[in-house]
Design a protein around this motif. Structure first.
Motif, PDB file in Angstrom:
ATOM      1  N   MET A  82     -31.606 -10.035 -64.425  1.00  0.00           N
ATOM      2  CA  MET A  82     -31.958  -9.345 -65.667  1.00  0.00           C
ATOM      3  C   MET A  82     -30.736  -8.662 -66.265  1.00  0.00           C
ATOM      4  N   GLY A  83     -29.868  -8.134 -65.404  1.00  0.00           N
ATOM      5  CA  GLY A  83     -28.638  -7.515 -65.892  1.00  0.00           C
ATOM      6  C   GLY A  83     -27.766  -8.511 -66.628  1.00  0.00           C
ATOM      7  N   GLY A  84     -27.713  -9.739 -66.108  1.00  0.00           N
ATOM      8  CA  GLY A  84     -26.964 -10.777 -66.804  1.00  0.00           C
ATOM      9  C   GLY A  84     -27.556 -11.095 -68.157  1.00  0.00           C
ATOM     10  N   GLY A  85     -28.878 -11.083 -68.250  1.00  0.00           N
ATOM     11  CA  GLY A  85     -29.535 -11.304 -69.529  1.00  0.00           C
ATOM     12  C   GLY A  85     -29.204 -10.209 -70.531  1.00  0.00           C
ATOM     13  N   VAL A  86     -29.128  -8.975 -70.025  1.00  0.00           N
ATOM     14  CA  VAL A  86     -28.772  -7.848 -70.887  1.00  0.00           C
ATOM     15  C   VAL A  86     -27.344  -7.994 -71.406  1.00  0.00           C
ATOM     16  N   LEU A 105     -30.555  -3.683 -78.851  1.00  0.00           N
ATOM     17  CA  LEU A 105     -30.763  -4.429 -77.607  1.00  0.00           C
ATOM     18  C   LEU A 105     -30.610  -3.523 -76.383  1.00  0.00           C
ATOM     19  N   ALA A 106     -29.667  -2.586 -76.441  1.00  0.00           N
ATOM     20  CA  ALA A 106     -29.440  -1.682 -75.306  1.00  0.00           C
ATOM     21  C   ALA A 106     -30.679  -0.839 -75.020  1.00  0.00           C
ATOM     22  N   LEU A 107     -31.346  -0.356 -76.052  1.00  0.00           N
ATOM     23  CA  LEU A 107     -32.569   0.429 -75.860  1.00  0.00           C
ATOM     24  C   LEU A 107     -33.684  -0.416 -75.260  1.00  0.00           C
ATOM     25  N   HIS A 108     -33.843  -1.629 -75.750  1.00  0.00           N
ATOM     26  CA  HIS A 108     -34.869  -2.509 -75.194  1.00  0.00           C
ATOM     27  C   HIS A 108     -34.552  -2.865 -73.739  1.00  0.00           C
ATOM     28  N   ALA A 109     -33.262  -2.986 -73.426  1.00  0.00           N
ATOM     29  CA  ALA A 109     -32.864  -3.262 -72.050  1.00  0.00           C
ATOM     30  C   ALA A 109     -33.267  -2.118 -71.126  1.00  0.00           C
ATOM     31  N   ALA A 110     -33.108  -0.871 -71.580  1.00  0.00           N
ATOM     32  CA  ALA A 110     -33.484   0.278 -70.763  1.00  0.00           C
ATOM     33  C   ALA A 110     -34.978   0.270 -70.449  1.00  0.00           C
ATOM     34  N   LEU A 165     -28.330  -0.264 -67.090  1.00  0.00           N
ATOM     35  CA  LEU A 165     -27.419   0.457 -67.971  1.00  0.00           C
ATOM     36  C   LEU A 165     -25.968   0.067 -67.714  1.00  0.00           C
ATOM     37  N   ALA A 166     -25.641  -0.240 -66.469  1.00  0.00           N
ATOM     38  CA  ALA A 166     -24.304  -0.759 -66.173  1.00  0.00           C
ATOM     39  C   ALA A 166     -24.087  -2.101 -66.873  1.00  0.00           C
ATOM     40  N   SER A 167     -25.133  -2.922 -66.949  1.00  0.00           N
ATOM     41  CA  SER A 167     -25.033  -4.212 -67.630  1.00  0.00           C
ATOM     42  C   SER A 167     -24.861  -4.039 -69.131  1.00  0.00           C
ATOM     43  N   VAL A 168     -25.468  -2.999 -69.691  1.00  0.00           N
ATOM     44  CA  VAL A 168     -25.255  -2.700 -71.102  1.00  0.00           C
ATOM     45  C   VAL A 168     -23.769  -2.447 -71.353  1.00  0.00           C
ATOM     46  N   LEU A 169     -23.164  -1.638 -70.508  1.00  0.00           N
ATOM     47  CA  LEU A 169     -21.740  -1.331 -70.669  1.00  0.00           C
ATOM     48  C   LEU A 169     -20.879  -2.570 -70.437  1.00  0.00           C
ATOM     49  N   ARG A 170     -21.238  -3.381 -69.443  1.00  0.00           N
ATOM     50  CA  ARG A 170     -20.455  -4.593 -69.174  1.00  0.00           C
ATOM     51  C   ARG A 170     -20.528  -5.563 -70.351  1.00  0.00           C
ATOM     52  N   GLY A 171     -21.668  -5.596 -71.018  1.00  0.00           N
ATOM     53  CA  GLY A 171     -21.814  -6.482 -72.170  1.00  0.00           C
ATOM     54  C   GLY A 171     -20.863  -6.148 -73.294  1.00  0.00           C
ATOM     55  N   THR A 172     -20.393  -4.889 -73.334  1.00  0.00           N
ATOM     56  CA  THR A 172     -19.412  -4.480 -74.338  1.00  0.00           C
ATOM     57  C   THR A 172     -17.988  -4.718 -73.866  1.00  0.00           C
ATOM     58  N   GLY A 173     -17.832  -5.156 -72.627  1.00  0.00           N
ATOM     59  CA  GLY A 173     -16.501  -5.358 -72.068  1.00  0.00           C
ATOM     60  C   GLY A 173     -16.005  -4.190 -71.241  1.00  0.00           C
ATOM     61  N   ASP A 174     -16.828  -3.139 -71.086  1.00  0.00           N
ATOM     62  CA  ASP A 174     -16.453  -1.970 -70.287  1.00  0.00           C
ATOM     63  C   ASP A 174     -16.877  -2.195 -68.842  1.00  0.00           C
ATOM     64  N   MET A 175     -15.931  -2.531 -67.983  1.00  0.00           N
ATOM     65  CA  MET A 175     -16.221  -2.759 -66.572  1.00  0.00           C
ATOM     66  C   MET A 175     -15.885  -1.530 -65.711  1.00  0.00           C
ATOM     67  N   PHE A 251     -36.660  -8.144 -77.165  1.00  0.00           N
ATOM     68  CA  PHE A 251     -37.118  -8.448 -75.815  1.00  0.00           C
ATOM     69  C   PHE A 251     -36.935  -9.934 -75.500  1.00  0.00           C
ATOM     70  N   VAL A 252     -37.249 -10.779 -76.469  1.00  0.00           N
ATOM     71  CA  VAL A 252     -37.128 -12.224 -76.267  1.00  0.00           C
ATOM     72  C   VAL A 252     -35.673 -12.613 -76.001  1.00  0.00           C
ATOM     73  N   ASP A 253     -34.747 -12.011 -76.760  1.00  0.00           N
ATOM     74  CA  ASP A 253     -33.333 -12.345 -76.606  1.00  0.00           C
ATOM     75  C   ASP A 253     -32.834 -12.028 -75.199  1.00  0.00           C
ATOM     76  N   ILE A 254     -33.314 -10.918 -74.629  1.00  0.00           N
ATOM     77  CA  ILE A 254     -32.916 -10.547 -73.265  1.00  0.00           C
ATOM     78  C   ILE A 254     -33.665 -11.372 -72.229  1.00  0.00           C
ATOM     79  N   LEU A 255     -34.974 -11.486 -72.408  1.00  0.00           N
ATOM     80  CA  LEU A 255     -35.806 -12.113 -71.385  1.00  0.00           C
ATOM     81  C   LEU A 255     -35.657 -13.630 -71.318  1.00  0.00           C
ATOM     82  N   LYS A 256     -35.236 -14.266 -72.413  1.00  0.00           N
ATOM     83  CA  LYS A 256     -35.073 -15.714 -72.359  1.00  0.00           C
ATOM     84  C   LYS A 256     -33.964 -16.103 -71.387  1.00  0.00           C
ATOM     85  N   VAL A 257     -33.057 -15.174 -71.117  1.00  0.00           N
ATOM     86  CA  VAL A 257     -32.034 -15.378 -70.096  1.00  0.00           C
ATOM     87  C   VAL A 257     -32.410 -14.655 -68.807  1.00  0.00           C
TER      88      VAL A 257
END
Length: 457
Positions: A82-86, A105-110, A165-175, A251-257
């Motif tokens: 799910m984190g990868g989908g986020v 998307l970040a709010l829906h991910a939470a 929430l870590a995946s949200v940050l990673r999606g922005t390139g912040d590792m 939700f669909v955009d995150i959950l489809k992955v």
């Protein structure tokens, strides 16, 4: 209008982190290093916890072999699936230059993370004991497993929130920040788990429950910190609850992955559980030995995770910007890097199994079982690393169907093959050969899926 949009995308996305234009391998390694450090923390936790539990006796050591697959399933689903989908959804939005969509998307991910954690708590508290009985847990081993499980999974929402929430940050390139947060949680877990589990410094010895308390406290504090960080607006994206509205498309955009990706760790854990069930019939020593061996297999996932998760925003932003060729180059570079890293560890423990086994036990029978596992499976860990990393890269492209089917094939090989070998009363080493064959097929089939699946819109 259609001519202006592609020209404007790199100008909007590149200033955020340059992932669309920077050289692939150096950028990949730069992003992977913080993840590797965080995963080192996870490895230290596993070593420390198994060491603590080994000091408590043979029954707790066998009990952790029953619980560990479910604990890793929680981590793998929330962080890797799910984190990868986020991360994929957010990075694709940023690659297309749409920062507002990424924030929503970040709010829906939470919300997804909170629901996933509550679901895990409910399932494991209600059915955890039944799962362990099905795996062969009896008597003292079953009691120890249940005690550890109840404490651990009562805080599953913290685990899911940290990883989401870590995946949200990673999606922005912040590792870096996710890595530092997870490393801090690991330090808390090691200290608190050791003190309460073994009764150090005058504290009561709580045994397995005390070890689990360390993880519960570490992840709870980490979750609170990440929530504060994102709400305060200090990140590249911020959580703005005041303007939030439910949007089905998000939700669909995150959950489809993410939802499809959850099948892969579930199948990985089912593969381990099938073998755990089969090997339980060989006695406690063999079960404990396999538990030590499979624990390292799980710990190799973080190596592939570190590189694979680093590839997700690089692939996702390239896909969002329409640069499919770059996305594929990122995937193959990441896969090769992961295969080399995981393969090196596999060969090391295949040649010198005592480097790992001696950390946990000196029992000759347990040592022999773990060494046999490493002798057969260790040399092909590289295929496992390749498959896991390409699975993450496929998440960035929102094309996870092929890698998930490759994981299904591995499960079928282990399930059917294990049943046949068990019916023939085959020795344990033949089951370990089957594990090796399944790993090779998983890696090759995942690579084939990436090669022949069409990426892009």
């Amino acid at each position: 209008m259609s001519l202006e949009l592609p020209l404007s995308v790199p100008l909007q996305a590149a200033p955020a982190n340059g992932l669309l234009t920077a050289p692939i391998l150096p950028t990949l390694l730069r992003l992977a290093i913080p993840n590797s450090i965080a995963m080192l923390g996870s490895a230290l936790i596993a070593v420390a916890e198994t060491s603590y539990i080994g000091r408590l006796g043979l029954a707790p050591l066998a009990a952790i072999a029953l619980v560990f697959p479910f604990a890793m399933l929680t981590q793998m689903m929330s962080a890797g699936a799910m984190g990868g989908g986020v991360s994929s959804a957010i990075s694709r939005a940023l690659g297309a230059g749409n920062r507002e969509r990424a924030a929503v998307l970040a709010l829906h991910a939470a919300i997804i993370g909170a629901c996933g954690g509550l679901l895990f708590t409910l399932v494991m508290l209600l059915f955890g004991r039944s799962f362990y009985v099905l795996l062969g847990g009896r008597g003292e081993v079953l009691a120890e497993a249940c005690g550890y499980s109840h404490v651990l999974f009562s805080g599953a929402i913290s685990i899911w929130m940290v990883n989401t929430l870590a995946s949200v940050l990673r999606g922005t390139g912040d590792m870096k920040l996710p890595a530092m947060t997870i490393l801090a949680a690991a330090a808390i877990q090691i200290v608190v788990g050791g003190v309460l589990g073994l009764g150090l410094f005058g504290m009561p010895q709580l045994g397995m429950q005390g070890v689990a308390c360390g993880q519960l406290l570490g992840f709870s504090l980490a979750a609170l910190f990440l929530i504060w960080y994102l709400v305060s607006g200090r990140g590249r994206l911020s959580l703005q609850f005041s303007s939030f509205t439910f949007q089905r498309a998000m939700f669909v955009d995150i959950l489809k992955v993410g939802a499809v990706s959850c099948l892969s760790p579930l199948q990985t854990v089912l593969t381990i559980l099938i073998f755990t069930k089969i090997l339980a019939g060989f006695g406690t020593e063999v079960l404990a030995g396999y538990g030590i061996g499979s624990r390292l297999e799980f710990l190799l996932i973080p190596i592939a995770f570190a590189v694979g998760v680093a590839s997700v925003p690089m692939v996702g932003m390239a896909i969002g910007a329409g640069d499919v060729a770059r996305a594929r180059r990122v995937a193959w570079t990441a896969g090769a890097t992961s295969a080399l890293g995981v393969g090196a560890v596999g060969w090391l423990v295949a040649i010198w199994p005592s480097l790992w086994v001696s950390l946990f036990t000196s029992n000759p029978a347990v040592t022999a079982a773990a060494s046999s596992y490493f002798a057969w499976a260790g040399p092909v860990f590289c295929f496992f690393g390749l498959g896991v990393c390409l699975y993450f890269s496929s998440q960035g492209a929102a094309k996870v169907g092929g890698p998930v089917l490759a994981s299904t094939l591995r499960l079928l090989l282990v399930g059917v093959g294990g049943w046949v070998l068990s019916a023939l009363a085959a020795p344990a080493w033949m089951l370990f050969v089957l594990v090796a064959v399944a790993m090779v097929m998983f890696g090759l089939c995942t690579a084939a899926a990436v090669r022949f699946t069409r990426w892009g819109q």
